[in-house]
Design a protein around this motif. Structure first.
Motif, PDB file in Angstrom:
ATOM      1  N   PHE A 208     -11.202  -9.313 -17.416  1.00 37.43           N
ATOM      2  CA  PHE A 208     -10.347  -8.335 -17.079  1.00 37.43           C
ATOM      3  C   PHE A 208      -9.055  -8.615 -16.234  1.00 37.43           C
ATOM      4  O   PHE A 208      -9.189  -9.558 -15.490  1.00 37.43           O
ATOM      5  CB  PHE A 208     -11.132  -7.163 -16.686  1.00 37.43           C
ATOM      6  CG  PHE A 208     -11.834  -7.260 -15.173  1.00 37.43           C
ATOM      7  CD1 PHE A 208     -11.229  -6.959 -14.189  1.00 37.43           C
ATOM      8  CD2 PHE A 208     -13.005  -8.063 -15.215  1.00 37.43           C
ATOM      9  CE1 PHE A 208     -11.660  -7.056 -12.912  1.00 37.43           C
ATOM     10  CE2 PHE A 208     -13.459  -8.495 -13.608  1.00 37.43           C
ATOM     11  CZ  PHE A 208     -12.780  -7.839 -12.798  1.00 37.43           C
ATOM     12  N   THR A 209      -8.299  -7.675 -16.355  1.00 27.64           N
ATOM     13  CA  THR A 209      -7.182  -7.913 -15.639  1.00 27.64           C
ATOM     14  C   THR A 209      -6.923  -6.498 -14.626  1.00 27.64           C
ATOM     15  O   THR A 209      -6.917  -5.496 -15.189  1.00 27.64           O
ATOM     16  CB  THR A 209      -5.833  -8.190 -16.150  1.00 27.64           C
ATOM     17  OG1 THR A 209      -5.915  -9.124 -17.071  1.00 27.64           O
ATOM     18  CG2 THR A 209      -4.530  -8.087 -15.378  1.00 27.64           C
ATOM     19  N   ILE A 210      -6.713  -6.407 -13.551  1.00 24.30           N
ATOM     20  CA  ILE A 210      -6.578  -5.410 -12.482  1.00 24.30           C
ATOM     21  C   ILE A 210      -5.217  -5.088 -12.424  1.00 24.30           C
ATOM     22  O   ILE A 210      -4.312  -5.972 -12.333  1.00 24.30           O
ATOM     23  CB  ILE A 210      -7.158  -5.742 -11.091  1.00 24.30           C
ATOM     24  CG1 ILE A 210      -8.560  -5.945 -11.091  1.00 24.30           C
ATOM     25  CG2 ILE A 210      -6.543  -4.449 -10.100  1.00 24.30           C
ATOM     26  CD1 ILE A 210      -9.478  -4.743 -11.445  1.00 24.30           C
ATOM     27  N   PRO A 211      -4.582  -3.961 -12.961  1.00 25.56           N
ATOM     28  CA  PRO A 211      -3.512  -3.645 -12.973  1.00 25.56           C
ATOM     29  C   PRO A 211      -2.992  -3.619 -11.716  1.00 25.56           C
ATOM     30  O   PRO A 211      -3.326  -3.688 -10.510  1.00 25.56           O
ATOM     31  CB  PRO A 211      -3.286  -2.043 -13.263  1.00 25.56           C
ATOM     32  CG  PRO A 211      -4.398  -1.964 -14.161  1.00 25.56           C
ATOM     33  CD  PRO A 211      -5.561  -2.944 -13.441  1.00 25.56           C
ATOM     34  N   GLU A 212      -1.581  -4.213 -11.548  1.00 28.36           N
ATOM     35  CA  GLU A 212      -0.836  -4.505 -10.291  1.00 28.36           C
ATOM     36  C   GLU A 212      -0.864  -3.177  -9.123  1.00 28.36           C
ATOM     37  O   GLU A 212      -0.709  -2.071  -9.632  1.00 28.36           O
ATOM     38  CB  GLU A 212       0.834  -4.748 -10.349  1.00 28.36           C
ATOM     39  CG  GLU A 212       1.419  -4.789  -8.958  1.00 28.36           C
ATOM     40  CD  GLU A 212       2.929  -5.280  -9.014  1.00 28.36           C
ATOM     41  OE1 GLU A 212       3.576  -5.062  -8.187  1.00 28.36           O
ATOM     42  OE2 GLU A 212       3.274  -5.529 -10.252  1.00 28.36           O
ATOM     43  N   GLY A 213      -1.443  -3.331  -8.109  1.00 25.37           N
ATOM     44  CA  GLY A 213      -1.551  -2.394  -7.115  1.00 25.37           C
ATOM     45  C   GLY A 213      -2.705  -1.520  -6.947  1.00 25.37           C
ATOM     46  O   GLY A 213      -2.881  -0.546  -6.154  1.00 25.37           O
ATOM     47  N   LEU A 214      -3.652  -1.986  -8.077  1.00 24.78           N
ATOM     48  CA  LEU A 214      -4.898  -1.202  -8.115  1.00 24.78           C
ATOM     49  C   LEU A 214      -5.925  -1.771  -7.398  1.00 24.78           C
ATOM     50  O   LEU A 214      -6.302  -2.850  -7.427  1.00 24.78           O
ATOM     51  CB  LEU A 214      -4.956  -0.923  -9.648  1.00 24.78           C
ATOM     52  CG  LEU A 214      -6.552  -0.031  -9.771  1.00 24.78           C
ATOM     53  CD1 LEU A 214      -5.976   1.533  -9.699  1.00 24.78           C
ATOM     54  CD2 LEU A 214      -6.812  -0.095 -11.336  1.00 24.78           C
ATOM     55  N   HIS A 215      -6.404  -0.916  -6.454  1.00 21.67           N
ATOM     56  CA  HIS A 215      -7.834  -1.439  -5.652  1.00 21.67           C
ATOM     57  C   HIS A 215      -8.697  -0.479  -5.361  1.00 21.67           C
ATOM     58  O   HIS A 215      -8.360   0.641  -5.384  1.00 21.67           O
ATOM     59  CB  HIS A 215      -7.412  -2.470  -4.456  1.00 21.67           C
ATOM     60  CG  HIS A 215      -6.674  -1.417  -3.376  1.00 21.67           C
ATOM     61  ND1 HIS A 215      -5.459  -0.829  -3.255  1.00 21.67           N
ATOM     62  CD2 HIS A 215      -7.279  -1.113  -2.229  1.00 21.67           C
ATOM     63  CE1 HIS A 215      -5.329  -0.079  -2.204  1.00 21.67           C
ATOM     64  NE2 HIS A 215      -6.429  -0.201  -1.510  1.00 21.67           N
TER      65      HIS A 215
ATOM     66  N   LYS B  55      -3.564   3.348  -6.274  1.00 25.84           N
ATOM     67  CA  LYS B  55      -2.578   2.626  -6.752  1.00 25.84           C
ATOM     68  C   LYS B  55      -1.511   2.670  -5.837  1.00 25.84           C
ATOM     69  O   LYS B  55      -1.284   3.476  -5.384  1.00 25.84           O
ATOM     70  CB  LYS B  55      -2.342   3.242  -8.037  1.00 25.84           C
ATOM     71  CG  LYS B  55      -0.993   2.746  -8.790  1.00 25.84           C
ATOM     72  CD  LYS B  55      -1.530   1.397  -9.502  1.00 25.84           C
ATOM     73  CE  LYS B  55      -0.508   0.855 -10.426  1.00 25.84           C
ATOM     74  NZ  LYS B  55      -0.573  -0.433 -10.705  1.00 25.84           N
ATOM     75  N   HIS B  56      -1.189   1.433  -5.339  1.00 22.07           N
ATOM     76  CA  HIS B  56      -0.264   1.140  -4.341  1.00 22.07           C
ATOM     77  C   HIS B  56      -0.448   1.913  -3.127  1.00 22.07           C
ATOM     78  O   HIS B  56       0.634   2.843  -2.552  1.00 22.07           O
ATOM     79  CB  HIS B  56       1.279   1.653  -4.802  1.00 22.07           C
ATOM     80  CG  HIS B  56       1.692   0.795  -6.221  1.00 22.07           C
ATOM     81  ND1 HIS B  56       1.941  -0.808  -5.721  1.00 22.07           N
ATOM     82  CD2 HIS B  56       2.043   0.872  -7.293  1.00 22.07           C
ATOM     83  CE1 HIS B  56       2.121  -1.603  -7.025  1.00 22.07           C
ATOM     84  NE2 HIS B  56       2.239  -0.527  -7.907  1.00 22.07           N
ATOM     85  N   ASN B  57      -1.662   1.846  -2.536  1.00 21.70           N
ATOM     86  CA  ASN B  57      -2.010   2.588  -1.132  1.00 21.70           C
ATOM     87  C   ASN B  57      -1.996   4.113  -1.453  1.00 21.70           C
ATOM     88  O   ASN B  57      -2.280   4.686  -0.390  1.00 21.70           O
ATOM     89  CB  ASN B  57      -1.399   1.927  -0.265  1.00 21.70           C
ATOM     90  CG  ASN B  57      -1.499   0.675   0.145  1.00 21.70           C
ATOM     91  OD1 ASN B  57      -2.735   0.032  -0.187  1.00 21.70           O
ATOM     92  ND2 ASN B  57      -0.223  -0.118   0.213  1.00 21.70           N
ATOM     93  N   GLU B  58      -2.051   4.610  -2.703  1.00 23.79           N
ATOM     94  CA  GLU B  58      -1.980   6.211  -2.981  1.00 23.79           C
ATOM     95  C   GLU B  58      -3.635   6.527  -3.548  1.00 23.79           C
ATOM     96  O   GLU B  58      -3.528   6.001  -4.595  1.00 23.79           O
ATOM     97  CB  GLU B  58      -0.811   6.708  -3.739  1.00 23.79           C
ATOM     98  CG  GLU B  58       0.344   6.514  -2.705  1.00 23.79           C
ATOM     99  CD  GLU B  58       0.414   7.517  -1.656  1.00 23.79           C
ATOM    100  OE1 GLU B  58      -0.177   8.897  -1.791  1.00 23.79           O
ATOM    101  OE2 GLU B  58       0.988   7.254  -0.709  1.00 23.79           O
TER     102      GLU B  58
ATOM    103  N   GLY C   4      -9.154   3.338 -15.196  1.00 22.88           N
ATOM    104  CA  GLY C   4     -10.727   3.585 -15.388  1.00 22.88           C
ATOM    105  C   GLY C   4     -11.417   2.336 -15.954  1.00 22.88           C
ATOM    106  O   GLY C   4     -12.124   1.800 -15.638  1.00 22.88           O
ATOM    107  N   ARG C   5     -10.534   1.845 -17.030  1.00 22.02           N
ATOM    108  CA  ARG C   5     -11.151   0.601 -17.649  1.00 22.02           C
ATOM    109  C   ARG C   5     -11.135  -0.427 -16.908  1.00 22.02           C
ATOM    110  O   ARG C   5     -12.294  -1.246 -16.762  1.00 22.02           O
ATOM    111  CB  ARG C   5     -10.217   0.357 -18.984  1.00 22.02           C
ATOM    112  CG  ARG C   5     -10.723  -1.061 -19.654  1.00 22.02           C
ATOM    113  CD  ARG C   5      -9.746  -1.308 -20.791  1.00 22.02           C
ATOM    114  NE  ARG C   5      -9.770  -0.437 -21.828  1.00 22.02           N
ATOM    115  CZ  ARG C   5     -10.761  -0.097 -22.951  1.00 22.02           C
ATOM    116  NH1 ARG C   5     -11.327  -1.328 -23.114  1.00 22.02           N
ATOM    117  NH2 ARG C   5     -10.740   0.527 -23.937  1.00 22.02           N
ATOM    118  N   ALA C   6     -10.131  -0.646 -16.159  1.00 26.42           N
ATOM    119  CA  ALA C   6     -10.167  -1.751 -15.140  1.00 26.42           C
ATOM    120  C   ALA C   6     -11.185  -1.760 -14.122  1.00 26.42           C
ATOM    121  O   ALA C   6     -11.795  -2.675 -13.783  1.00 26.42           O
ATOM    122  CB  ALA C   6      -8.758  -2.010 -14.642  1.00 26.42           C
ATOM    123  N   ILE C   7     -11.276  -0.575 -13.504  1.00 27.76           N
ATOM    124  CA  ILE C   7     -12.410  -0.170 -12.374  1.00 27.76           C
ATOM    125  C   ILE C   7     -13.555  -0.364 -13.028  1.00 27.76           C
ATOM    126  O   ILE C   7     -14.595  -1.164 -12.634  1.00 27.76           O
ATOM    127  CB  ILE C   7     -12.321   1.061 -11.955  1.00 27.76           C
ATOM    128  CG1 ILE C   7     -10.734   1.267 -10.992  1.00 27.76           C
ATOM    129  CG2 ILE C   7     -13.381   1.534 -10.760  1.00 27.76           C
ATOM    130  CD1 ILE C   7     -10.746   0.138  -9.819  1.00 27.76           C
TER     131      ILE C   7
END
Length: 170
Positions: free
Chosen positions: A4-11, A73-76, A107-110
């Protein structure tokens, strides 16, 4: 292994007491159905608040070791997830996103990151889904979950890490 690839800025990070306003905002968005109650706005707001309190207490009673996370996403903050890391499974108790954050693959990435954790721990990832929530159920099926048990209105779904599939015969 799950790729999988985590979208940029997602944590994802642990939830703190300062996240309460966001969790309340998210709950109001997720539970739009409660806004249809016939009554004055103050009464409706009290029902929404009671439902959130009951949900939180219910999770605490049923899953006393549950961990609560905020998805950013980007700290939001854009969502939340509640997981229980048991001895024999990782249970995704709850996951939800703000309306504006839906449909972007977050949601898929998480969930794939949770599958990665389950694979690393060599335990299945389980969750329940409302039977009539077809779009979410479709996502889980695409991610390799299988319906394990049906107890209307919910379905228990399970995902086995690749290394476990031969052991459990799936």
């Amino acid at each position: 292994m799950v790729q999988f690839t985590i979208p940029e800025g997602l944590h994802i990070r642990p939830s703190t007491a300062s996240d309460k306003p966001f969790i309340e905002k998210l709950h109001r968005e997720v539970r739009q159905d409660l806004q249809c109650i016939d009554g004055e706005q103050d009464f409706i707001e009290s029902i929404v608040d009671m439902q959130l309190k009951a949900q939180t207490q219910g999770y605490g009673a049923q899953y006393p070791n549950a961990m609560y996370f905020i998805i950013e996403k980007h700290n939001e903050p854009i969502g939340k997830a509640t997981l229980d890391f048991g001895h024999n499974e990782i249970r995704l108790i709850d996951i939800g996103f703000l309306i504006a954050a839906r449909g972007h693959g977050f949601g898929r990435a998480i969930i794939q990151s949770f599958q990665h954790c389950a694979a690393q721990s060599a335990v299945p990832l389980t969750l329940t889904v409302l039977s009539h929530n077809l779009s979410v159920k479709r996502l889980y099926l695409e991610l390799g979950f299988q319906v394990s048990e049906v107890q209307p209105p919910y379905e228990l779904m399970i995902w086995y890490p690749p290394a476990m599939k031969s052991i459990v015969g799936v």
